[in-house]
Design an enzyme around this catalytic site. Sequence first.
Site, PDB file in Angstrom:
ATOM      1  CB  THR A   6       6.603 -18.190 -19.848  1.00 39.01           C
ATOM      2  OG1 THR A   6       7.068 -19.477 -20.261  1.00 39.01           O
ATOM      3  CG2 THR A   6       6.854 -17.165 -20.942  1.00 39.01           C
TER       4      THR A   6
ATOM      5  CB  CYS B 293      -8.827  -9.828   0.883  1.00 38.28           C
ATOM      6  SG  CYS B 293      -7.689  -9.219  -0.314  1.00 38.28           S
TER       7      CYS B 293
ATOM      8  CD  GLN C  38      -3.084  -0.620   0.027  1.00 38.28           C
ATOM      9  OE1 GLN C  38      -3.126   0.514  -0.469  1.00 38.28           O
ATOM     10  NE2 GLN C  38      -3.894  -1.587  -0.358  1.00 38.28           N
TER      11      GLN C  38
ATOM     12  CG  HIS D 121      -3.800  -4.556  -8.188  1.00 38.50           C
ATOM     13  ND1 HIS D 121      -4.972  -4.290  -7.512  1.00 38.50           N
ATOM     14  CD2 HIS D 121      -3.178  -5.540  -7.489  1.00 38.50           C
ATOM     15  CE1 HIS D 121      -5.069  -5.104  -6.460  1.00 38.50           C
ATOM     16  NE2 HIS D 121      -3.996  -5.864  -6.427  1.00 38.50           N
TER      17      HIS D 121
HETATM   18  N1  PLP Z   1      -0.733  -6.650   0.998  1.00 38.50           N
HETATM   19  C1  PLP Z   1      -1.495  -5.555   1.157  1.00 38.50           C
HETATM   20  C2  PLP Z   1      -1.183  -4.593   2.260  1.00 38.50           C
HETATM   21  C3  PLP Z   1      -2.570  -5.314   0.299  1.00 38.50           C
HETATM   22  O1  PLP Z   1      -3.325  -4.232   0.465  1.00 38.50           O
HETATM   23  C4  PLP Z   1      -2.833  -6.251  -0.740  1.00 38.50           C
HETATM   24  C5  PLP Z   1      -3.984  -6.071  -1.649  1.00 38.50           C
HETATM   25  O2  PLP Z   1      -5.097  -5.862  -1.238  1.00 38.50           O
HETATM   26  C6  PLP Z   1      -2.001  -7.374  -0.855  1.00 38.50           C
HETATM   27  C7  PLP Z   1      -0.959  -7.536   0.022  1.00 38.50           C
HETATM   28  C8  PLP Z   1      -2.229  -8.394  -1.946  1.00 38.50           C
HETATM   29  O3  PLP Z   1      -1.854  -7.860  -3.176  1.00 38.50           O
HETATM   30  P1  PLP Z   1      -2.181  -8.598  -4.569  1.00 38.50           P
HETATM   31  O4  PLP Z   1      -3.598  -8.236  -4.876  1.00 38.50           O
HETATM   32  O5  PLP Z   1      -1.209  -8.008  -5.544  1.00 38.50           O
HETATM   33  O6  PLP Z   1      -1.967 -10.050  -4.387  1.00 38.50           O
END
Ligand code: PLP
Length: 378
Positions: free
Chosen positions: A239, A323, A178, A200
């Site tokens: 790859t 998530c 973040q 992203h």
């Molecule tokens: N770590 C943190 C602090 C995040 O905010 C996120 C995404 O929400 C992730 C890890 C996971 O990232 P990714 O979506 O690239 O797997």
Amino acid sequence: MIYLDFNATTPVLPTVFELMKPWFCEAFGNPSSRQHAWGWKADEAVKQAREQLAQLLGAKPDEVVFTSGATEACNLAIKGLAQHASPDRRRILCLKTEHKAVLDTVRFLESVGFEVEWIAVDHDGQPDWEQLQQALERPTLMVCAMLANNETGVIHDIPRLARYCRDASTLLFCDATQALGKIPVDVQQLGVDLLACSAHKMYGPKGSGALYIRRSSRHIALVPLLHGGGQESGLRAGTLNVPAIVGMGAAAAHAMKTQEAQHIQMLQWRTHWEQHLRAQGALITAQNSVRLPNTLHFRVPGIRASEWIAALPQLGIATGSACSSGNGQPSHVALAMGMTSVQASECLRISFGTTLKKHEPEEALQMVQQALSRFRSA
Ligand code: PLP
């Protein structure tokens, strides 16, 4: 419709997308093809992206391993180190407020016999330094601590933690997903041994991330998650996803140029919102902590986050991590910071981003204020 959930994900910038495009249909070579121009060209593009990301991190290009995202980078770092743990160092320290990509990986190791000590945080989301120092008196393999929290935006004092880890000969893994692109992230200044990031969250494509691995550190030996063609110095077979990697490099180069000015803009928006919300009885989470400039986490006692979300369908706002927002459980971050489950269920996260039009944050704030008046008069 106004999107205010840039910590969940960001759009790919059109300039980044333009740079990615040729690598799908025209220049489609495999960077591992050593015998022809298609392969050499793709290899050059990956090399450039590696340099761009390394520059943003203050790292050397050969310290960057490209992955499918931050989740994979976290898994590679934590499980990769664990598999090399000596019998007297099967112990891990982990902040209670980590993202699930780290929490669940550490929990998995706990389930297979590693000893885990969960480090508490205070009301402002800051780690219990006394617990950390005491915990480090026993031989410990690694500490997992994020640079900035995805829900509250709280920034941790990683250089201080790195000093404690160095004194204890313990490795420090930092999830900077973040933070990267929002605040300066320099691996030398942070003193971390391993660091995860994702494209992203900084206007690059989904499914693209990286792990930084300090090469000068003697104790870092990682067991890869994937075995196969030996790509990424044998640490991540498969790859390479050239368009995604090019996109990550371009996003990193863009962040290098714009991050300072964006920081000022984000902070102006956040401060403006905080002043207005506070005046109307909102409680700002972790207000004594240094926080990401774009992230605002708050609650109004008596109003549940689900009521806010139902009342504001025109806004893209969230209760916390994308998530865990689907599972209906109160946020583990809010609970760890001492909130009750009712208080935790009142929390909302607003995260601003650089593609917002100048007038949008103000318009969204007015919608929030109108919703609040409706709640109060109901
Ligand atoms: N770590 C943190 C602090 C995040 O905010 C996120 C995404 O929400 C992730 C890890 C996971 O990232 P990714 O979506 O690239 O797997």
